[in-house]
Design an enzyme around this catalytic site. Structure first.
Site: not given
Ligand code: TGC
Ligand code: FAD
Length: 392
Positions: A136, A144, A287, A371
């Protein structure tokens, strides 16, 4: 690594809240982890290698598409069974749970929910059986926590799309046959594309030198003028809400998974504290060590209750994204704290690969970041309760 003597803590008799099916699913996964994961996982973690031989077993215990309907090869289970599977697998290792999370919630889920019938039939059975592994791609080198800024894009070329850009930190990338890639169209609208290994211009270089999640294969996704057939776009949802919807499902699984890692650390530390003698007594009689263990079981129990309730809400399709964020954030921090305390209870042995604790501690440093980071989830809760958006 020592023999796996895991005995699951259930301080509040939560088993009484589970159905017979839940217990059967959990038992099968628990036995599989003891038999297939525990004996080999330390060696693979030390070598930083994904144990490919586990793919078949993951499929057999229902970890690839637990809640995807049977007609597509999924296990057709409810959300609590899905959670229990993630808990048991992460009890073994977060990297193996990652493989299952990505396959189920980040690859099968979007194809099932946002794909058409042809795509479901083509991809889901192969993903459920483990014949194909998926990944994904949302995170980019410069985007990020704020995926809305992504620059990966595709242009309509008439009979196909042309995809350019790069994703990084992608779990499963080096071993995946397909990638669900999130990219913007010419109108800046985010869409999901199914990119297949072998498409010209698509490569997946491996990420090296990780100190965390070493049994999970991580890589980049590079798109250099990749021609994508128009049939490979997910037609039924676009916008950032599409990938974020997948994350809701994966974050829910992680909330359960983190409990598994915490339970393993607690159980190991408890047993060690009863056996290890210092000053003529078991260290568990002091403890200070009892305080650590008592706090660990308290926090594990609270997380179990929170997550079970979230599972009920999820089954009723009432769980909100903010509720899922709270559980992911709480449980992963709880698990990291348990790993840290358990490591101290084991003294020097706590850093040894003889025990699972240091591996869990290192793994959880990724789990607390991916995530959605710990901070991002706090701000999601902040937005939900105040109505004020820290991201805008
Ligand atoms: P924002 O304007 O709040 O939202 C954009 C649109 O998305 C909708 N929405 C959601 N829909 C479903 N589920 C959710 N949790 C949702 N959160 C928001 C929202 O209603 C809106 O819809 P529409 O129709 O109005 O356009 O977006 P923003 O740009 O302000 O960002 C919000 C924020 C920061 C919370 C979000 O972008 C976020 O969660 N950032 C974190 C990024 C993240 O989690 N990345 C993960 C990458 S994948 C990964 O890490 C896989 S690791 C897997 C593994 O190895 O197990
Ligand atoms: P950044 O976004 O640069 O954040 C750096 C620091 O700044 C963090 O402490 C964060 O909390 C802080 N920060 C950022 N914005 C704010 C804010 N608005 N206010 C306060 N603090 C803030 N992604 C995928 O798409 N698919 C995958 O399968 C996937 N697998 C992963 C596997 C591993 C092992 C790892 C380490 C990451 C993976 N990721 C994946 C990416 C992961 O989702 C990102 O690393 C994560 O979302 C954070 O993004 P970043 O590393 O760019 O950190």
């Amino acid at each position: 690594m020592r023999p796996d003597l895991f005995s699951a803590p259930d301080y509040y008799n939560l088993d009484e809240l589970l159905t017979d099916e839940h217990k059967l699913v959990r038992e099968a996964a628990r036995k599989w982890v003891k038999r297939e994961v525990s004996p080999i996982i330390e060696t693979y973690a030390q070598k930083s290698k994904f144990p490919k031989q586990l793919i078949k077993g993951l499929s057999e215990i229902g970890a690839f598409g637990p809640y995807i309907p049977l007609e597509y090869g999924g296990a057709g289970l409810d959300q609590i069974s899905y959670g229990l599977l993630m808990q048991e697998i992460e009890r073994g290792d977060s990297g193996i749970r990652s493989t299952a999370s990505v396959q189920s919630s980040l690859v099968m889920y979007p194809i099932w929910k946002y794909g058409n019938q042809e795509q479901r039939e083509k991809y889901l059975p192969k993903l459920a059986s483990g014949e194909w592994i998926g990944c994904f791609g949302l995170t980019e080198p410069d985007h990020g926590s704020n995926p809305s800024g992504m620059v990966t894009n595709f242009k309509d070329q008439g009979d196909h799309y042309l995809l350019n850009g790069a994703k990084m930190w992608i779990s499963n990338a080096p071993i995946a046959q397909i990638a669900i890639v999130w990219a913007k169209d010419e109108n800046d609208r985010v869409h999901g594309l199914i990119v297949e290994r072998g498409m010209a211009g698509f490569s997946t270089p491996k990420t090296k030198n990780k100190w965390s999640l070493r049994t999970s294969s991580t890589g980049e996704l590079i798109f250099d003028n990749v021609k994508i057939p128009k049939t490979n776009i997910l037609p039924n949802k676009s916008g950032l809400g599409a990938p974020l919807g997948c994350l809701d499902s994966a974050r829910y699984g992680i909330a359960w998974g983190a409990i598994g890692a915490a339970m393993d650390c607690y159980d190991t530390a408890l047993r060690y504290s009863q056996e290890r003698m210092q000053f003529g007594k078991p260290i568990g009689q002091f403890q200070l060590q009892q305080k650590k263990l008592a706090e660990m079981i308290t926090e594990i129990t609270k997380a179990q209750l929170l997550t079970w309730r979230l599972g009920v809400l999820k089954n009723e399709e009432k769980a909100t994204s903010a509720q899922i964020s709270m559980a992911k954030r709480n449980n992963v921090e709880m698990a990291i704290n348990c790993a840290r305390e358990a490591r101290q209870i084991l003294g020097g042995m706590g850093i040894s690969g003889e025990y699972s604790i240091m591996r869990h501690a290192m793994n959880l440093e990724s789990v607390i970041t991916y995530e959605g980071t710990h901070d991002i989830h706090l701000l999601i809760t902040g937005l939900d309760i105040t109505g004020l958006n820290a991201f805008k």
